[in-house]
Design an enzyme around this catalytic site. Structure first.
Site, PDB file in Angstrom:
ATOM      1  N   ASP A  53       0.840  -1.205   0.000  1.00 40.35           N
ATOM      2  CA  ASP A  53       0.000   0.000   0.000  1.00 40.35           C
ATOM      3  C   ASP A  53       0.878   1.260   0.000  1.00 40.35           C
ATOM      4  OD1 ASP A  53      -2.695   1.434   0.591  1.00 40.35           O
ATOM      5  OD2 ASP A  53      -1.360   2.135   2.176  1.00 40.35           O
ATOM      6  N   LYS A  55       1.220   4.210  -2.955  1.00 38.99           N
ATOM      7  CA  LYS A  55       1.104   5.652  -2.701  1.00 38.99           C
ATOM      8  C   LYS A  55       2.388   6.383  -3.112  1.00 38.99           C
ATOM      9  CE  LYS A  55      -2.396   5.194   0.860  1.00 38.99           C
ATOM     10  NZ  LYS A  55      -2.649   4.812   2.263  1.00 38.99           N
TER      11      LYS A  55
END
Lengths: 343, 343
Positions: B223, B227
């Site tokens: 994750d 990002k």
């Protein structure tokens, strides 16, 4: 290519650094944004004033100030006019207000801005006085005349605080804010944490160039109060002046207090705060204890922090890390670019 | 009044909260911005899909989901179409992509966005996949078709990171960034500081609703890498995918490590970082020790921090304090308002 003419009121450190940015970015602005930025007027009280409707040679102007502290008597651009008449004679599209601040009434910057609006000029001010003392009236004059009024640099230099709310928090209502906005007191309190006494700390702040010869405006919280009023007026429609800010400075903070706080894992910081109570905007400047581990305790040296409470976006904070004069100059440059975009 | 039609792809927590904002702000948007926002399509995989070209009754849709977990079989708006065909049939002006993320390839969100552009719709995505995996190609399709492509919510929810740079740092080059962007690992590491073991900490994150049933995407740094790729692609023109991010998760961090760090007045945080080296954008995700007193050490619970290095504005940081689902929904709403302003 669109020619945009600027009049610079004041030619101190920030104004000179902004001029260097204009020199450096001039070709980029032409090539990428199709704007040819020229400075047609520079007003100062003690260095002389210049007018050249084709554009003042900024490199020469900077060299003259650097060599002699004033513009050359031989310069064909030199004019014998006061500031208001120099603004008028500059025939600029945008007036950039960078004069020395009178924190007790916002003058003469307010008069300079009124003059610019009267001459159909947009205004960028790096001077917080007009925003702290007379924001609503000046904004309304600018709107009546369909002119832009930008002021990002007045709080936290070029770090976006006003533009953060205006451009990136659309539809949000600002419920309050809390910040560390005065560099001098933050620096002095940190020196005291390291065992230096008050007078010693002030002297170092002065020698580094960010505390005034008379530091009382910082120490007594006037600078923080002016910033608090400016933020409240713009972000919360408070319609207040710095006199309305409940103000306690740091002059009663003793070395002993700072060291005791340190022993308890706390730091003392001068805080600017605003919140809404019974429909009114309440504003305060006061020394506040923060636990180590709280983000406010980490704001060191000349850094600043503003934490904003909103209805839809909760709490967000912005930190400016130990800025130099370049960050002040960038604030004016960013206002100029936003102005060109919105024009 | 201008009617703007939206198609919502996905109707999970963020999409439902965004619908509540639309219900709450509908009259304000009409009165103040002269826009009548209507949702003409809602696509889901398991709850059914709705089309109504006059505007779906959002209150009814929310109630049906709340009561039965799916749209009513009696609803006249119910359609038997897959997501791509529902997007097409919605005849919306703006597609809002909120589908479940496949972090390993950005699908099916990328296909949804291509479909929307093909139907001449602007796109707002809260789904980071397309920005992490395929930003440049999608941006170029949007530009060719003169359509807007907004994605503020993909990193740090509604806290402005992309818009911070786009709107408030004009003329600045982004030299790098460093951030704490993954909520689950930040929460787990903080629980471990308080003596809870790894499994216990993950379970609490899951029970609070922000860690997935399979937490490996968070724990292994996927994750955070997505990002990091998204930020690098948009802010630094990196043209990378999450596979290009040098990635170390927190699975090798033992309770012992966290407690030893604490004894040394340090905290361990999972960091996302990008910088330029030899003209290339280098990106990394890794666990990093921060001293107590460093602002990174103060980012607690589900808060996030992004610190951006720029050429003209030095270093500025933005902090989002313990967001709820409302802050995700606000990110979409702010994109919608910015889209309406720029249209």
């Amino acid at each position: 290519v669109n020619i945009i003419k600027l009049c610079l009121v004041g030619f101190g450190n920030a104004s000179k650094e902004f001029s260097r940015i204009l020199i450096e970015k001039g070709e980029w602005l032409k090539a990428n944004l199709d704007y040819d930025i020229r400075v047609t007027g520079i007003c100062t009280n003690s260095k002389g004033s210049l007018i050249n409707h084709q554009g003042i040679d900024l490199k020469t102007a900077l060299r003259e100030i650097s060599d002699n502290g004033k513009f050359s008597q031989e310069s064909p651009d030199l004019v014998n006019l006061n500031t208001v008449n120099t603004i008028r004679a500059s025939k600029a599209d945008v007036m950039v207000e960078l004069s020395n601040l009178s924190i007790k009434d916002g003058q003469p910057a307010i008069t300079h801005i009124e003059t610019a609006f009267d001459c159909n000029m947009h205004v960028i001010t790096a001077n917080k006085g007009p925003i702290a003392w007379d924001y609503n009236r000046l904004l309304s004059i600018s709107k009546q005349n369909n002119l832009k009024f930008f002021h990002e640099t007045t709080v936290m230099d070029g770090a976006p605080v006003f533009n953060l709310v205006k451009y990136t928090l659309p539809g949000c209502k600002i419920l309050g804010f809390k910040g560390i906005l005065n560099t001098t007191t933050n620096f002095i309190l940190e020196k005291m944490e390291n065992g230096h006494d008050y007078d010693e700390s002030i002297k170092e702040a002065q020698s580094r160039g960010f505390a005034e010869a008379d530091p009382s405006l910082d120490i007594d919280g006037w600078d923080a109060a002016a910033k608090t009023a400016a933020l409240s007026n713009v972000l919360m429609d408070a319609k207040i002046s710095p006199f309305d800010v409940e103000r306690t400075g740091i002059s009663n903070i003793k070395l002993q207090d700072v060291l005791e706080a340190r022993n308890q894992n706390k730091k003392i910081k001068l805080v600017s705060e605003a919140y809404i109570s019974n429909g009114r905007v309440i504003t305060k400047v006061y020394p506040c204890y923060f636990n180590i581990g709280d983000v406010f305790s980490t704001v060191d040296m000349t850094s600043s922090l503003l934490s904003i409470s909103t209805d839809l976006m909760g709490e967000i904070s912005i930190i400016e890390k130990n800025p130099e004069i370049q960050q002040t100059a960038y604030g004016i440059y960013s206002d100029l670019l936003n102005l060109l975009r919105d024009m």
